[in-house]
Scaffold this active site. Structure first.
Site, PDB file in Angstrom:
ATOM      1  N   GLU A 129       0.951  -0.974   0.014  1.00 46.98           N
ATOM      2  CA  GLU A 129      -0.085   0.263   0.172  1.00 46.98           C
ATOM      3  C   GLU A 129       0.975   1.293   0.075  1.00 46.98           C
ATOM      4  O   GLU A 129       2.063   1.104   0.505  1.00 46.98           O
ATOM      5  CB  GLU A 129      -0.962  -0.029   1.163  1.00 46.98           C
ATOM      6  CG  GLU A 129      -1.970  -1.004   1.216  1.00 46.98           C
ATOM      7  CD  GLU A 129      -2.699  -0.978   2.354  1.00 46.98           C
ATOM      8  OE1 GLU A 129      -2.432  -0.381   3.405  1.00 46.98           O
ATOM      9  OE2 GLU A 129      -3.743  -2.005   2.523  1.00 46.98           O
ATOM     10  N   CYS A 142       3.027   8.271   2.248  1.00 50.57           N
ATOM     11  CA  CYS A 142       3.763   7.045   2.912  1.00 50.57           C
ATOM     12  C   CYS A 142       3.987   6.169   2.276  1.00 50.57           C
ATOM     13  O   CYS A 142       3.158   5.311   1.573  1.00 50.57           O
ATOM     14  CB  CYS A 142       2.524   6.818   4.141  1.00 50.57           C
ATOM     15  SG  CYS A 142       3.085   5.485   5.230  1.00 50.57           S
ATOM     16  N   CYS A 149       6.897  -8.034   6.377  1.00 50.85           N
ATOM     17  CA  CYS A 149       8.040  -7.373   7.011  1.00 50.85           C
ATOM     18  C   CYS A 149       8.561  -8.705   7.773  1.00 50.85           C
ATOM     19  O   CYS A 149       7.806  -9.465   8.264  1.00 50.85           O
ATOM     20  CB  CYS A 149       7.606  -6.447   8.173  1.00 50.85           C
ATOM     21  SG  CYS A 149       8.904  -5.726   9.308  1.00 50.85           S
ATOM     22  N   CYS A 153       6.476  -7.286  15.296  1.00 51.39           N
ATOM     23  CA  CYS A 153       6.065  -6.426  16.443  1.00 51.39           C
ATOM     24  C   CYS A 153       4.548  -6.556  16.798  1.00 51.39           C
ATOM     25  O   CYS A 153       3.683  -7.094  15.721  1.00 51.39           O
ATOM     26  CB  CYS A 153       6.184  -4.752  16.009  1.00 51.39           C
ATOM     27  SG  CYS A 153       7.838  -4.474  15.737  1.00 51.39           S
ATOM     28  N   CYS A 156       1.400  -4.970  15.321  1.00 56.48           N
ATOM     29  CA  CYS A 156       1.562  -4.319  13.807  1.00 56.48           C
ATOM     30  C   CYS A 156       0.848  -5.462  12.940  1.00 56.48           C
ATOM     31  O   CYS A 156       1.362  -6.602  13.013  1.00 56.48           O
ATOM     32  CB  CYS A 156       2.908  -3.846  13.627  1.00 56.48           C
ATOM     33  SG  CYS A 156       2.867  -3.820  11.684  1.00 56.48           S
ATOM     34  N   CYS A 388      -2.204   3.854  10.300  1.00 57.64           N
ATOM     35  CA  CYS A 388      -0.984   2.918  10.615  1.00 57.64           C
ATOM     36  C   CYS A 388      -1.364   1.392  10.655  1.00 57.64           C
ATOM     37  O   CYS A 388      -2.329   1.106  11.259  1.00 57.64           O
ATOM     38  CB  CYS A 388      -0.239   3.233  11.817  1.00 57.64           C
ATOM     39  SG  CYS A 388       0.511   4.894  11.734  1.00 57.64           S
TER      40      CYS A 388
HETATM   41  N1  SAH Z   1       8.971  -0.669   9.899  1.00 56.09           N
HETATM   42  C1  SAH Z   1       8.926   0.732  10.375  1.00 56.09           C
HETATM   43  C2  SAH Z   1       8.474   1.570   9.502  1.00 56.09           C
HETATM   44  C3  SAH Z   1       6.883   1.080   9.285  1.00 56.09           C
HETATM   45  S1  SAH Z   1       5.717   1.317  10.576  1.00 56.09           S
HETATM   46  C4  SAH Z   1       8.777   0.762  11.840  1.00 56.09           C
HETATM   47  O1  SAH Z   1       8.311  -0.056  12.563  1.00 56.09           O
HETATM   48  O2  SAH Z   1       9.066   1.980  12.277  1.00 56.09           O
HETATM   49  C5  SAH Z   1       5.334   2.956  10.863  1.00 56.09           C
HETATM   50  C6  SAH Z   1       4.852   3.252  12.181  1.00 56.09           C
HETATM   51  O3  SAH Z   1       3.655   2.602  12.536  1.00 56.09           O
HETATM   52  C7  SAH Z   1       5.737   2.630  13.327  1.00 56.09           C
HETATM   53  O4  SAH Z   1       5.977   3.490  14.379  1.00 56.09           O
HETATM   54  C8  SAH Z   1       5.087   1.621  13.912  1.00 56.09           C
HETATM   55  O5  SAH Z   1       5.330   1.147  15.250  1.00 56.09           O
HETATM   56  C9  SAH Z   1       3.513   1.800  13.794  1.00 56.09           C
HETATM   57  N2  SAH Z   1       2.427   1.093  13.812  1.00 56.09           N
HETATM   58  C10 SAH Z   1       2.502  -0.279  13.338  1.00 56.09           C
HETATM   59  N3  SAH Z   1       1.369  -0.821  13.522  1.00 56.09           N
HETATM   60  C11 SAH Z   1       0.664   0.057  14.305  1.00 56.09           C
HETATM   61  C12 SAH Z   1      -0.721   0.145  14.706  1.00 56.09           C
HETATM   62  N4  SAH Z   1      -1.533  -0.865  14.532  1.00 56.09           N
HETATM   63  N5  SAH Z   1      -1.416   1.096  14.995  1.00 56.09           N
HETATM   64  C13 SAH Z   1      -0.459   2.407  15.079  1.00 56.09           C
HETATM   65  N6  SAH Z   1       0.826   2.360  14.750  1.00 56.09           N
HETATM   66  C14 SAH Z   1       1.258   1.379  14.403  1.00 56.09           C
HETATM   67 FE1  SF4 Z   2       7.851  -4.320  10.712  1.00 54.37          FE
HETATM   68 FE2  SF4 Z   2       5.392  -3.540  11.681  1.00 54.37          FE
HETATM   69 FE3  SF4 Z   2       7.530  -3.873  13.394  1.00 54.37          FE
HETATM   70 FE4  SF4 Z   2       7.521  -1.919  11.651  1.00 54.37          FE
HETATM   71  S1  SF4 Z   2       6.078  -2.076  13.239  1.00 54.37           S
HETATM   72  S2  SF4 Z   2       9.367  -3.316  11.965  1.00 54.37           S
HETATM   73  S3  SF4 Z   2       6.395  -2.702   9.708  1.00 54.37           S
HETATM   74  S4  SF4 Z   2       6.548  -5.599  12.119  1.00 54.37           S
END
Ligand code: SAH
Ligand code: SF4
Length: 389
Positions: A129, A142, A149, A153, A156, A388
């Site tokens: 996306e 974005c 990935c 996390c 996420c 996000c």
């Molecule tokens: N992988 C990188 C960049 C992509 S994620 C990283 O983790 O920084 C971009 C941001 O969105 C990160 O700060 C991540 O922690 C946050 N994020 C991921 N899933 C989310 C969710 N469900 N709700 C809010 N923020 C989220």
């Molecule tokens: Fe990967 Fe999501 Fe963690 Fe960013 S927040 S490093 S996209 S698993």
């Protein structure tokens, strides 16, 4: 020896908290010129027999048509001979990634679903996306850096996807080309109309965040090459001050990001103790908070005018107490920092909930009173699932 992102990813203990990257990129028979650097364009021209003494001038012309004018066909390049059009056309394209869906939110946020080729014929194609978030005085795009990935996390949604492939520089630069195509954001094109689009300035796409799918520092070389094309002042021209790369904390690559890319850095902190961060961002077991913050302190070019953004996702009852806010402020002491509080965006099957609004406000107040502007990122495009994660 320079450590590459591939080394770092390859040395990850498999099956522990990271998935192995599975898929390779297999270039099409007729490659696209989109995303190529000047040196690569010169190589492409050499490969089709353009004489060396003409190459520099031809590279300048191609660069301009690609990245300033957004040409989609070689025949648009009016100062390039017919003969060269035909030669280019026989070997290359100006293709962008394929757009399979476009959604426009009531607040003007736009989301494009892109289909990228997979490794094997007949397998399910990969999808990523790209999201455009307009405000009155700017438009932020974005970008994704990977399909899926390798990291996991726990809050996420991308982290739950099995398939992972690194995007090529062309697929990363291609996302901004698509956004400008769809928004009519090229000189002389008919500009998009609609609610929420910026009213100031003459461009719709003014800022870039590497905050879509994927961990950009695990695809370092492609992300670097793409961002250098995007930041080039004679091309797409998005200045490095307006580009932010977000990382979950790949410590060994942070210095290289500063030196070789030089864009603004955002770090997904989300917790103030290793115990909690190990759970939320399992990469923390490899690169704990102290090492991460040391890498931040040493980030090249860091100053009060160029601060690091610390992202902090608000998870109800997990990391959102007053004590957490105070710990956060203590932890960041001495680092030129901004704090970005992100309301958690829930997804089906998640174990977390977003903190209540009053809690977020209270948390934000503590951070604000400690001297940080603490904007809470208002969720945008929720009706089209563009927020996000
Ligand atoms: N992988 C990188 C960049 C992509 S994620 C990283 O983790 O920084 C971009 C941001 O969105 C990160 O700060 C991540 O922690 C946050 N994020 C991921 N899933 C989310 C969710 N469900 N709700 C809010 N923020 C989220
Ligand atoms: Fe990967 Fe999501 Fe963690 Fe960013 S927040 S490093 S996209 S698993």
């Amino acid at each position: 020896m320079t450590v590459t992102s591939a080394d770092i990813a390859a040395n990850a203990p498999a099956g522990f908290f990271e998935k192995a990257p599975l898929e390779r990129y297999v270039p099409p028979a007729k490659p696209s010129l989109v995303g190529l650097s000047r040196a690569e364009l010169a190589e492409a021209l050499a490969a089709i027999g353009v004489p060396e003494k003409q190459r520099k001038m031809r590279v300048q012309q191609l660069w301009h048509w690609l990245y300033v004018r957004g040409a989609q066909k070689f025949e648009e390049m009016t100062n390039v001979s017919r003969e060269l059009h035909a030669q280019l056309d026989a070997h290359f394209t100006l293709a962008r990634p394929e757009v399979v869906a476009e959604q426009v939110s009531v607040d003007g946020t736009r989301k494009w679903l892109l289909r990228l080729p997979g490794e094997h014929a007949g397998e399910n194609p990969h999808e990523v996306e790209c999201v455009y978030i307009p405000e009155a005085d700017r438009g932020t795009l974005c970008l994704s850096s990977q399909v899926g990935c390798t990291l996991t996390c726990t809050f996420c949604h991308t982290g739950t996807q099995r398939l992972v492939r690194n995007l090529t520089p062309g697929e990363i630069v291609g996302q901004i080309m698509i956004a400008r195509d769809r928004l009519g954001d090229w000189p002389g094109h008919e500009r998009a109309q609609g609610a929420g689009l910026p009213t100031e300035g003459d461009r719709f796409v003014t800022n870039i965040v590497m905050m879509g799918m994927g961990e950009p520092l695990y695809n370092f070389e492609a992300v670097r090459d793409a961002l250098l094309v995007i930041a080039d002042g004679e091309g797409l021209s998005i200045s490095k001050r307006r580009i932010t790369l977000s990382t979950s904390g790949v410590v060994p690559m942070i210095a290289r990001a500063g030196e070789e890319i030089g864009v603004m850095l955002a770090v997904s902190l989300h917790a103030t103790t290793d115990t909690l961060r190990n759970e939320l961002v399992p990469l923390n077991r490899k690169y704990p908070i102290r090492e991460l913050l040391d890498a931040c302190r040493n980030y090249p070019g860091l100053s009060n005018a160029r601060r690091i953004t610390f992202e902090y996702v608000m998870l109800k009852g997990v990391n959102d107490s007053d004590a957490d806010a105070k710990a956060l402020v203590r932890l960041l002491k001495g680092i030129p920092a901004k704090i970005n509080l992100i309301p958690f965006n829930p997804w089906p099957g998640t174990r977390y909930e977003c903190s209540d609004w009053e809690r977020i406000e209270q948390f934000s107040e503590i951070v604000f009173n400690a001297g940080y502007a603490s904007p809470v990122r208002t969720p945008r495009g929720r009706d089209i699932l563009a927020a996000c994660g």
